[in-house]
Scaffold this active site. Structure first.
Site, PDB file in Angstrom:
ATOM      1  N   HIS A  54      36.452 -42.265  96.514  1.00 28.89           N
ATOM      2  CA  HIS A  54      35.251 -41.267  96.821  1.00 28.89           C
ATOM      3  C   HIS A  54      34.351 -41.581  96.252  1.00 28.89           C
ATOM      4  O   HIS A  54      33.510 -41.864  96.960  1.00 28.89           O
ATOM      5  CB  HIS A  54      35.726 -40.124  95.843  1.00 28.89           C
ATOM      6  CG  HIS A  54      34.724 -39.358  95.350  1.00 28.89           C
ATOM      7  ND1 HIS A  54      35.185 -37.819  95.814  1.00 28.89           N
ATOM      8  CD2 HIS A  54      33.793 -39.286  94.896  1.00 28.89           C
ATOM      9  CE1 HIS A  54      33.505 -36.924  95.916  1.00 28.89           C
ATOM     10  NE2 HIS A  54      32.818 -37.557  95.248  1.00 28.89           N
ATOM     11  N   GLU A  55      33.857 -42.188  94.898  1.00 26.32           N
ATOM     12  CA  GLU A  55      32.790 -42.894  95.279  1.00 26.32           C
ATOM     13  C   GLU A  55      32.691 -43.694  96.284  1.00 26.32           C
ATOM     14  O   GLU A  55      31.342 -44.345  96.209  1.00 26.32           O
ATOM     15  CB  GLU A  55      32.353 -43.764  93.497  1.00 26.32           C
ATOM     16  CG  GLU A  55      32.647 -42.733  92.532  1.00 26.32           C
ATOM     17  CD  GLU A  55      31.839 -41.375  92.594  1.00 26.32           C
ATOM     18  OE1 GLU A  55      30.510 -41.415  93.608  1.00 26.32           O
ATOM     19  OE2 GLU A  55      32.322 -40.296  91.901  1.00 26.32           O
ATOM     20  N   HIS A  66      31.284 -42.187  98.899  1.00 28.32           N
ATOM     21  CA  HIS A  66      29.766 -43.015  98.685  1.00 28.32           C
ATOM     22  C   HIS A  66      28.543 -43.414  99.042  1.00 28.32           C
ATOM     23  O   HIS A  66      27.632 -43.645  99.485  1.00 28.32           O
ATOM     24  CB  HIS A  66      29.393 -41.832  97.082  1.00 28.32           C
ATOM     25  CG  HIS A  66      29.345 -40.565  97.213  1.00 28.32           C
ATOM     26  ND1 HIS A  66      28.864 -38.964  97.491  1.00 28.32           N
ATOM     27  CD2 HIS A  66      30.386 -40.189  96.231  1.00 28.32           C
ATOM     28  CE1 HIS A  66      29.406 -38.681  97.185  1.00 28.32           C
ATOM     29  NE2 HIS A  66      29.905 -38.266  96.172  1.00 28.32           N
ATOM     30  N   GLU A 112      29.035 -35.542 100.010  1.00 29.60           N
ATOM     31  CA  GLU A 112      30.595 -35.246 100.123  1.00 29.60           C
ATOM     32  C   GLU A 112      31.025 -35.239 100.899  1.00 29.60           C
ATOM     33  O   GLU A 112      32.200 -35.352 100.843  1.00 29.60           O
ATOM     34  CB  GLU A 112      30.550 -33.665  99.370  1.00 29.60           C
ATOM     35  CG  GLU A 112      29.882 -34.288  97.515  1.00 29.60           C
ATOM     36  CD  GLU A 112      30.118 -34.862  96.856  1.00 29.60           C
ATOM     37  OE1 GLU A 112      31.974 -34.754  96.913  1.00 29.60           O
ATOM     38  OE2 GLU A 112      29.841 -35.643  96.093  1.00 29.60           O
TER      39      GLU A 112
HETATM   40 ZN    ZN Z   1      30.959 -37.296  94.716  1.00 33.23          ZN
END
Ligand code: ZN
Length: 493
Positions: free
Chosen positions: A262-263, A266, A292
């Site tokens: 997830h990170e 980003h 997101e």
């Molecule tokens: Zn996030």
């Protein structure tokens, strides 16, 4: 040649330097800073925030911005910078400087107060701080509200332009109607799935090795980034040559693995921003929702896909050893896609995730628009979890105290998580039309997918809004149907 822009740029560079310093303090606060540093650091942050505000609201600067507009002849990037600058001026000039500074100090201390309250499961210890934060944020939003504009709509606009309560109510209503029945069915199906091997006491050093391996495999560039540890995983971006991510290590290995992916999602966004706009006001993701969309795209659409794991599963299982090494890939895939409503948003399965966001959206509307007292929040929270997810928190730590956002004054942020997820499903739908998505993953060519996103999303930073990016990429305005269809196809089976 627009001479005024050169002058504007001098101020912008100064403001960017202060912003970078503030981001670094944020990072430090969450990772390495000693606990007793907090009160002094809060003063430093207050001071820096005050200086930032002075630059943005300086009359000579504002005059120069106006002159710059009159002169015209700006490039696309310069126009974008000017647009963001004007917006920032408008946001800050209506706030009395002393209030802004006091609030910045309060914010710097409040995440520690929240973290302690959470650790001790003591909402009462956080409530007075939260009350102050709510009061400030409502006041600041009311300074900015246009004639007839509601306060919560002003807050939502900070994170996602062109979305307000009217559009979000319709969006969440559509989600709720589709997800709730789907969830009941998927939970029944999931009961048969064994996922015990995901929390079989694997040593921390194995988890750390896998975290680095997965980050690198996802495309995170360790020459321009750092992977560290924090209670809540997050990403800090200073510029496109310094993007930092964190994860956490606990009992469940999937929790850390998917936090990393997830990170990293980003981070790939921030690392992909064009060189000529990094360190400027347009040199970051288009919006929270778009951000997101990238993190959740990598986490779910890529990371929970069997094709992603095919080339690397054996290697990862090898690092963890027994019992994972004896689990066949299809069983691992079933386990990481198991649907089981829980209390913690960040650990939620893909299907129930948006219901966690819905709870927060409804809570924020109550808090900001209906003036519900802070002290009533835990009870309302618990009721909503019972209603939408069928489970009730036994303590505030797993309930109202679980997220850091409100301690940071971030009201209006949460909807970005659900919107971003819906954006990602729409982008995915388009990508499958023009590329052999699973084939690329199976061949270990995730970079081809990332290149496509860099070309169509990442490079632009804030030069285009999320809706423009979606339209340019898919030929269609934002449409939540793709998200619902994605969930129905994946979990309806
Ligand atoms: Zn996030």
């Amino acid at each position: 040649m627009n001479r005024a822009f050169d002058e504007v740029k001098k101020y912008v560079d100064k403001a960017a330097a202060i912003n970078a310093a503030l981001s670094l303090f944020d990072w430090d606060n969450e990772t390495l800073a000693p606990a007793s540093a907090a009160p002094h650091t809060a003063k430093i942050i207050g001071g820096l925030s005050g200086q930032y505000m002075e630059i943005i609201t300086e009359p000579a600067f504002i005059k120069m911005v106006e002159k710059c507009e009159r002169e015209g002849g700006l490039s696309e990037a310069e126009q974008g910078i000017l647009r963001e600058v004007k917006e920032e001026i408008e946001k800050l000039r209506c706030i009395p400087p002393q209030e802004y500074r006091t609030f910045s100090e309060l914010k710097a201390e409040s995440s520690r107060i929240w973290a302690k309250a959470r650790e001790e499961d003591n909402f009462e210890a956080f409530a007075p701080t939260l009350e102050k934060i709510v009061e400030y944020q409502k006041k600041f939003a009311s300074y900015r509200a246009k004639e007839g504009q509601q306060i919560y709509d002003v807050m939502l606009d900070n994170y996602e332009k062109e979305f307000n309560m009217e559009t979000l109510d319709a969006f969440f209503c559509e989600l709720k109607e589709s997800i709730v029945p789907l969830l009941k069915k998927a939970v029944r199906e999931s009961e048969k799935i064994d996922s015990g091997f995901l929390s079989a006491g694997y040593p921390r050093h194995s988890q750390e090795r896998v975290a680095s391996f997965i980050a690198a495999y996802t495309g995170f560039d360790f020459a321009r980034g750092v992977l560290s540890v924090s209670a809540h995983p997050f990403t800090t971006n200073l510029h496109n040559h310094d993007v930092r991510i964190t994860t956490h290590y606990g009992k469940r290995i999937d929790s850390s693995i998917f936090s990393v992916i997830h990170e990293a999602g980003h981070a790939l966004y921030e690392l992909g921003i064009r060189e000529d706009i990094t360190l400027t006001p347009v040199g970051q993701g288009a919006s929270m929702g778009m951000h997101e969309s990238q993190s959740r795209f990598y986490e779910n659409i890529v990371g929970r896909n069997e094709a992603f794991w095919e080339p690397i599963y054996n290697e990862v299982a090898e690092i963890f050893g027994k019992p994972l090494v004896d689990v066949p890939l299809p069983d691992f895939i079933k386990a990481i896609n198991k649907v089981k409503p829980g209390l913690i948003r960040t650990e939620a399965d893909e299907l129930s995730y948006s219901l966690h966001v819905l709870v927060r959206y409804e809570m924020e509307k109550l808090l900001i628009e209906e003036n519900v007292p802070v002290r009533d929040l835990p009870e309302i929270w618990d009721q909503k979890y019972e209603e939408y997810l069928g489970i009730r928190p036994e303590n505030d730590r797993e309930g109202i105290l679980q997220d850091v956002h409100w301690s940071q004054g971030s009201f209006g942020y949460f909807p970005s998580y659900a919107l971003g997820t819906a954006f990602s499903a729409q982008l995915y739908h388009r990508m499958k039309e023009i590329m052999d998505f699973d084939g690329l993953l199976r061949a270990g060519k995730l970079s081809a997918i990332t290149d496509y996103l860099r070309e169509n999303v990442h490079q632009y930073g804030k030069l285009r809004t999320s809706r423009e990016l979606i339209k340019d990429m898919t030929g269609e305005d934002f449409n939540p149907r793709y998200y619902i269809e994605y969930l129905e196809e994946k979990f309806g089976k």
